[in-house]
Scaffold this motif. Structure first.
Motif, PDB file in Angstrom:
ATOM      1  N   ALA A  28      34.648  20.580  74.682  1.00 18.99           N
ATOM      2  CA  ALA A  28      34.294  19.692  73.456  1.00 18.99           C
ATOM      3  C   ALA A  28      34.235  19.732  72.366  1.00 18.99           C
ATOM      4  N   VAL A  29      33.706  20.935  72.189  1.00 21.11           N
ATOM      5  CA  VAL A  29      33.377  21.390  70.549  1.00 21.11           C
ATOM      6  C   VAL A  29      34.600  22.498  70.416  1.00 21.11           C
ATOM      7  N   LEU A  30      35.782  22.889  70.979  1.00 23.88           N
ATOM      8  CA  LEU A  30      36.697  23.456  70.809  1.00 23.88           C
ATOM      9  C   LEU A  30      37.571  22.108  70.507  1.00 23.88           C
ATOM     10  N   GLU A  31      37.247  21.757  71.062  1.00 25.77           N
ATOM     11  CA  GLU A  31      38.487  20.166  70.700  1.00 25.77           C
ATOM     12  C   GLU A  31      38.065  19.456  69.208  1.00 25.77           C
ATOM     13  N   LEU A  32      37.068  19.159  69.216  1.00 23.17           N
ATOM     14  CA  LEU A  32      37.106  18.624  67.973  1.00 23.17           C
ATOM     15  C   LEU A  32      36.971  19.235  66.564  1.00 23.17           C
ATOM     16  N   ALA A  33      37.096  20.671  66.620  1.00 21.44           N
ATOM     17  CA  ALA A  33      37.455  22.254  66.296  1.00 21.44           C
ATOM     18  C   ALA A  33      39.256  21.549  66.196  1.00 21.44           C
ATOM     19  N   ALA A  34      39.666  21.464  67.049  1.00 17.16           N
ATOM     20  CA  ALA A  34      41.512  21.332  66.596  1.00 17.16           C
ATOM     21  C   ALA A  34      41.589  19.643  65.949  1.00 17.16           C
ATOM     22  N   TYR A  35      41.037  18.417  66.351  1.00 14.79           N
ATOM     23  CA  TYR A  35      40.738  17.468  65.717  1.00 14.79           C
ATOM     24  C   TYR A  35      40.048  17.409  64.186  1.00 14.79           C
ATOM     25  N   ALA A  36      39.347  18.492  63.643  1.00 17.40           N
ATOM     26  CA  ALA A  36      39.327  18.632  62.913  1.00 17.40           C
ATOM     27  C   ALA A  36      39.914  19.574  61.665  1.00 17.40           C
ATOM     28  N   ASP A  37      40.925  20.455  62.368  1.00 21.44           N
ATOM     29  CA  ASP A  37      41.615  21.454  61.548  1.00 21.44           C
ATOM     30  C   ASP A  37      43.202  20.551  61.527  1.00 21.44           C
ATOM     31  N   ARG A  38      43.269  19.388  62.179  1.00 20.54           N
ATOM     32  CA  ARG A  38      45.041  18.359  61.825  1.00 20.54           C
ATOM     33  C   ARG A  38      44.868  17.190  60.975  1.00 20.54           C
ATOM     34  N   ASP A  39      45.659  16.673  60.238  1.00 25.88           N
ATOM     35  CA  ASP A  39      45.071  15.858  59.028  1.00 25.88           C
ATOM     36  C   ASP A  39      45.490  14.202  60.961  1.00 25.88           C
ATOM     37  N   SER A  40      46.308  14.303  61.434  1.00 21.97           N
ATOM     38  CA  SER A  40      46.044  13.126  62.819  1.00 21.97           C
ATOM     39  C   SER A  40      44.820  12.974  63.150  1.00 21.97           C
ATOM     40  N   SER A  41      44.794  11.297  63.404  1.00 20.23           N
ATOM     41  CA  SER A  41      43.655  10.765  63.639  1.00 20.23           C
ATOM     42  C   SER A  41      43.543  10.426  64.601  1.00 20.23           C
ATOM     43  N   ASP A  42      44.568  11.057  65.988  1.00 16.30           N
ATOM     44  CA  ASP A  42      44.380  11.064  66.941  1.00 16.30           C
ATOM     45  C   ASP A  42      43.402  11.904  67.856  1.00 16.30           C
TER      46      ASP A  42
ATOM     47  N   ASN B 233      27.632  14.264  66.231  1.00 18.01           N
ATOM     48  CA  ASN B 233      27.471  13.750  64.624  1.00 18.01           C
ATOM     49  C   ASN B 233      27.892  14.690  63.869  1.00 18.01           C
ATOM     50  N   VAL B 234      28.569  15.627  64.443  1.00 19.21           N
ATOM     51  CA  VAL B 234      29.213  16.608  63.468  1.00 19.21           C
ATOM     52  C   VAL B 234      30.950  16.008  63.434  1.00 19.21           C
ATOM     53  N   ALA B 235      31.673  15.058  64.817  1.00 22.44           N
ATOM     54  CA  ALA B 235      31.860  14.392  64.771  1.00 22.44           C
ATOM     55  C   ALA B 235      32.366  13.149  64.020  1.00 22.44           C
ATOM     56  N   ALA B 236      31.164  12.701  63.644  1.00 22.08           N
ATOM     57  CA  ALA B 236      31.017  11.971  62.806  1.00 22.08           C
ATOM     58  C   ALA B 236      30.688  11.878  60.903  1.00 22.08           C
ATOM     59  N   ASP B 237      30.481  13.089  61.114  1.00 18.76           N
ATOM     60  CA  ASP B 237      30.287  13.285  59.096  1.00 18.76           C
ATOM     61  C   ASP B 237      32.206  13.866  59.203  1.00 18.76           C
ATOM     62  N   VAL B 238      32.483  14.799  60.209  1.00 17.48           N
ATOM     63  CA  VAL B 238      33.887  14.922  60.099  1.00 17.48           C
ATOM     64  C   VAL B 238      34.422  14.017  59.718  1.00 17.48           C
ATOM     65  N   ASP B 239      34.901  12.886  60.400  1.00 22.88           N
ATOM     66  CA  ASP B 239      35.498  11.987  59.667  1.00 22.88           C
ATOM     67  C   ASP B 239      34.787  10.730  58.880  1.00 22.88           C
ATOM     68  N   LEU B 240      33.934  11.530  58.370  1.00 22.40           N
ATOM     69  CA  LEU B 240      33.377  10.485  57.226  1.00 22.40           C
ATOM     70  C   LEU B 240      33.686  10.398  55.798  1.00 22.40           C
ATOM     71  N   ARG B 241      33.768  12.151  55.557  1.00 24.94           N
ATOM     72  CA  ARG B 241      35.252  12.960  54.955  1.00 24.94           C
ATOM     73  C   ARG B 241      36.167  12.495  54.716  1.00 24.94           C
ATOM     74  N   ARG B 242      36.782  12.270  55.715  1.00 29.02           N
ATOM     75  CA  ARG B 242      38.073  11.464  55.770  1.00 29.02           C
ATOM     76  C   ARG B 242      38.559  10.542  55.123  1.00 29.02           C
ATOM     77  N   GLY B 243      36.750   9.563  55.279  1.00 34.77           N
ATOM     78  CA  GLY B 243      36.986   8.262  54.779  1.00 34.77           C
ATOM     79  C   GLY B 243      37.428   7.206  56.600  1.00 34.77           C
ATOM     80  N   ARG B 244      37.312   7.466  57.218  1.00 33.70           N
ATOM     81  CA  ARG B 244      37.427   7.011  58.071  1.00 33.70           C
ATOM     82  C   ARG B 244      36.117   6.946  59.005  1.00 33.70           C
ATOM     83  N   LYS B 245      36.090   5.140  58.311  1.00 35.16           N
ATOM     84  CA  LYS B 245      34.867   4.364  58.758  1.00 35.16           C
ATOM     85  C   LYS B 245      34.170   3.962  60.285  1.00 35.16           C
TER      86      LYS B 245
END
Length: 932
Positions: free
Chosen positions: A845-859, A884-896
């Motif tokens: 879960a942590v590593l997939e979150l890192a991968a999600y945060a490291d790419r531009d895609s919203s997938d 909570n970290v995932a929410a912080d990542v998407d908030l910074r990207r504007g994905r409310k």
């Protein structure tokens, strides 16, 4: 007259209609038969499982298998196994059991029986009760066997005591019985007194004085006192005649004319073809099975010789029954404590050490006696067989039948068979023509036809008959015993120590245990090598030429003599200046067999701790289980001190989760008892373990309570314990996200008190968590990185994983997702060391979150898939952190929308498990989302 008989004194023997029948080769099956024969009546299946199979995953299946092997043996007799779904008993009304018959015969006043009756009874004591059926891994059975042997020994002593007071007309017989009495009970001063007296009567004053010196040395060494008045009276009654010129009974016997030598390989043409096919193949394992003495090791040696002649790099390794519980025992000489951070890397390192010096040449790995292989070694061999395609060839030997007592060996063979990586070779008896050729090569004067008729095609049996005579009716163990009986003095002492050790041994250890001079040991080893009893494995490692020789020497020792030897070895190992942690399993076994419960419990604890460092959690838990059996026999408060250390092994091995509630209750009771007696160090450790179990179970309020209790206990303990308690309590509070100011104060206090290195991990870890909770991500990353490195250095796998997983989350939150992803291999390796929990799911879960945060895609499909496993394990504490970290990542990207979904899920999870800080964080994120 009984139609069948069972002899339990000495080697077990079952006769039906006057014919001796082969017994099942499984030791546990034979032990079961002995128990049922000596304990009449019904026994529950659960009781029998607890007695003999408390280790396997399916003990009832193991019991059913053993019963299936005993039923055919007893078919056609008036005796038999009677069993239903709950109870088992042996119908033995018509079964004559030697020790039972002797007990009835000797009931009453033994001294009033005629000498001829006593002589007949003495002859029935062919050896120890259930000889050779000791089972190190079955504590309850061991306790029962010790008590049963003690009763049989007392019976034997009563007969010998009566006989040594008679036979004045035949002194030699009286002397023989006195010697037997001393061997049966070496710490009985009356037995020594009788022996000294009989030596004086037969005109051997020199031997009598030597017996006096040996008796005194024994009592002083083992009991710290003189033998007592009975021996003193015997000394005063010694004949004052001049010293006899008769050779001492300890004078070494001359070397036999038929000195054993390597006579080569006879027969086995088809087997040698199989060896050549193995060496010609791209990769394979040749698995050789057969009965003891059939030639497995000889064929293994032939494989090594042929491989070396082809330019192969060759490696030989041997398993020992005494080391079945020791992790990686098969490769112990290549191990280094804490050398690698995870099992996969340890495998790689061990493989490289196996291949050292091979260069580009292929390697033959010759593995002997795999019926005794340990679990870790079996897993490594399986890995090598799959990994070493085209470069590593394996030839292995194992005793048929005894494999059934070793789940690790069975599993290894099944895995190799399932993957098509093994060819099985069952060794059959040698043909008569080959037996004749073997006999002629050893002793041309022996009647080869008689040997062929007696040996049953077993080459070792044939060799022993050729060296010692072909008297009909002999058995292999008797032939070996007769050959060894010709040895005297230092050779015999060296063999006794080697047999008690149960494995190969060094000259240095032999010197320390025997007390012989190095020159004497060297001479003894050289002599025993010439006679084919010992062999030198390398410059300083000695072993028996065959395990049957080792077993024969051991079987000749009475149980009291064995215990004295084991005690001497255990105390030597414990006191050795050069004693290293890797001797702990050997020390544990020796102390267990000596009945030294304190030493055994401590050594089992050290063995369990070492197993954790070697990434062997199953073995760690097994060592803890064995140690606890000894710990409960200690006096308080020592019992509680040792128990908490062993329970810590169970918790830290990661397998405690399988019995978490029971383990929790045991530790809680220990903490409460120790608290009432002011045993602060024990209380601190117990409370810490309770906090770990509570945190793993999501009971965070209770975890905090135990953390505070550990702190209070630590403040009343010794200075080092106080500092460790401060650091540990501060870290625990920070990890729970509670009372951060207090946590920071505790960590600062620990630092100012010059914290020991063992507290350094907790201090850095706690400071990193506090910085994270307060939003200082740079400081959090620095502290957690330091804590992770220190935890790895100290081989604290749980701390290493926790710090590393939090570090990855911190880096993701700080916008350093690329750096976080680079830690993937390290994080997965750390998670692999913690069996039984949700670490693997959290890692993905942590590593997939890192991968999600490291790419531009919203997938977020991959990330959500990883969350499924974490949700299924119901680890809501970890889930709230990640979301909570995932929410912080998407908030910074504007994905409310997605940020809101993550934060809401995080809040719900944190609310359920009482993670107030994560709940506050989720609410803050939702508030920030609403304000944008």
């Amino acid at each position: 007259m009984s139609d069948s008989s069972l002899r339990l004194l000495g080697p077990m023997d079952f006769c039906k209609g006057g014919e001796s029948l082969p017994l099942p080769p499984s030791k546990k099956t034979r032990a079961l038969l002995g128990f049922l024969a000596l304990e009449p009546g019904e026994h529950s299946r659960q009781k029998l499982c607890d007695l003999l199979w408390d280790g396997p995953a399916d003990p009832r299946a193991a019991l059913r298998w053993s019963l299936s092997k005993l039923r055919p043996l007893l078919d056609g007799t008036a005796s038999g196994i009677v069993a239903d779904r709950r109870q088992v008993r042996l119908r033995n009304d018509a079964l004559e059991v030697d020790i039972v018959s002797l007990s009835k015969r000797l009931r009453g006043k033994v001294g009033e029986l005629e000498s001829s009756v006593l002589e007949s009874c003495a002859e029935s004591f062919r050896g120890e009760l259930l000889e050779g059926l000791e089972l190190d891994d079955c504590f309850a059975y061991g306790q029962w066997l010790e008590a049963a042997r003690e009763r049989a020994r007392n019976l034997h002593v009563s007969v010998l005591s009566a006989l040594t007071s008679r036979h004045f007309e035949d002194p030699a017989r009286g002397l023989a019985h006195a010697r037997t009495w001393v061997s049966v009970d070496p710490l009985d001063s009356e037995a020594h007194a009788r022996l000294i007296g009989w030596l004086g009567r037969v005109g051997r004053p020199d031997d009598a004085r030597r017996a006096v010196a040996e008796c005194r040395a024994l009592f002083l060494r083992e009991l710290g006192r003189e033998p007592g008045p009975a021996v003193e009276r015997a000394i005063r009654s010694l004949d004052t005649a001049p010293r006899s010129s008769t050779p001492s009974s300890d004078t070494p016997a001359p070397d036999p004319d038929t000195t054993p030598r390597d006579v080569g390989l006879f027969g086995r043409t088809e087997e040698c073809i199989a060896l050549e096919q193995l060496l010609d193949s791209s990769s394979a394992t040749l698995w050789i099975e057969g009965e003891p003495g059939i030639g497995k090791s000889r064929l293994l040696g032939e494989a090594v010789r042929r491989a070396a002649s082809r330019g192969f790099h060759t490696v030989y390794a041997k398993a020992y029954e005494a080391e079945r519980a020791r992790p990686f025992a098969l490769f112990s000489e290549m191990l280094e404590d804490g050398a690698e951070p995870d099992r996969e890397r340890l495998y790689e390192t061990l493989l490289q050490r196996l291949l050292f010096g091979a260069g580009a040449a292929p390697t033959l790995l010759a593995l002997d006696d795999l019926q005794w292989i340990d679990e870790s070694s079996a897993a490594l061999v399986s890995w090598i067989a799959r990994r070493g395609s085209g470069t590593i060839f394996i030839v292995a030997s194992a005793r048929s039948g005894e494999l059934e007592d070793n789940a690790a060996a069975q599993s290894l063979f099944r895995v190799l068979e399932r993957e098509g990586l093994v060819r099985q070779l069952i060794l059959q008896p040698l043909a008569s023509v080959d037996i004749r050729a073997l006999v002629r090569s050893i002793n041309p004067s022996v009647d080869a036809s008689a040997v062929v008729e007696s040996c049953g095609g077993n080459p070792m049996f044939a060799s022993e008959l050729a060296r010692g005579g072909t008297e009909s009716g002999k058995r292999l163990n008797r032939c070996i015993s007769e050959r060894l009986s010709r040895l005297r003095g230092r050779e015999r002492e060296l063999l006794r120590v080697g047999a008690a050790l149960g494995r190969s041994f060094s000259l240095e250890l032999a010197y320390e245990v025997t007390g012989l001079r190095t020159g004497e040991i060297a001479q003894a080893v050289e002599r025993l090598e010439r006679q084919g009893v010992l062999r030198t494995r390398d410059a300083d490692e000695i072993d028996f030429a065959h395990d049957l020789l080792r077993q024969a020497v051991y079987d000749e020792l009475s149980v009291p003599t064995r215990k004295l030897l084991h005690r001497r070895i255990a105390r030597t190992l414990a006191a050795s200046v050069d004693s290293r942690v890797d001797t702990a399993p050997l020390l544990a076994r020796q102390a267990q067999l000596a009945g030294e419960h304190d030493l055994a419990a401590e050594a089992f604890a050290a063995s369990g701790e070492r197993s954790i460092r070697l990434h062997a959690p199953e073995e760690a838990v097994e060592f803890a289980r064995r140690g606890l059996r000894h710990a409960v026999l200690l006096e308080a408060p020592r019992q509680r001190q040792v128990r908490v250390r062993l329970l810590a092994v169970k918790v830290h091995a990661g397998l405690g989760r399988r019995e978490a509630e029971r383990l929790y209750e045991e530790i809680l009771a220990l903490a409460e008892a120790s608290a009432g007696l002011g045993e602060h160090a024990t209380v601190r450790t117990a409370e810490y373990l309770l906090s770990v179990l509570d945190e793993e179970s999501g009971r965070f309020d209770r975890a905090q309570e135990h953390t505070i209790a550990a702190l209070r206990a630590g403040r009343s303990a010794a200075p080092d314990t106080q500092v460790r308690a401060l650091a540990n309590s501060g870290r625990c509070l920070a990890q729970l996200g509670r009372e951060l100011d207090r946590a920071e104060g505790l960590l600062s206090e620990a630092e100012q008190a010059e914290a020991p290195l063992s507290a350094a991990v907790d201090i850095a870890w706690g400071r990193g968590l506090i910085a994270w909770h307060r939003g200082d991500l740079g400081q959090a990353a620095a502290w957690l990185n330091a804590a992770s490195s220190r935890a790895s250095e100290f081989e604290n796998h749980w701390a290493h994983f926790e710090c590393l997983s939090r570090l990855v989350l911190v880096e993701v939150e700080a916008g350093e997702a690329g750096r976080a992803r680079a830690r993937a291999d390290d994080l997965r390796a750390a998670a692999s060391q913690l069996a039984g929990g949700s670490e693997q799911a959290l890692t993905e879960a942590v590593l997939e979150l890192a991968a999600y945060a490291d790419r531009d895609s919203s997938d977020a499909t991959s990330f959500e898939s990883a969350l499924v496993a974490l949700r299924e394990l119901d680890n809501k504490a970890a889930l709230s952190l990640v979301l909570n970290v995932a929410a912080d990542v998407d908030l910074r990207r504007g994905r409310k929308d997605t940020a809101r979904r993550w934060a809401e899920d995080a809040g719900r999870a944190a609310l359920v498990v009482g993670r107030q800080r994560q709940l506050d964080r989720a609410n803050q994120l939702l508030n920030d989302i609403g304000n944008e």
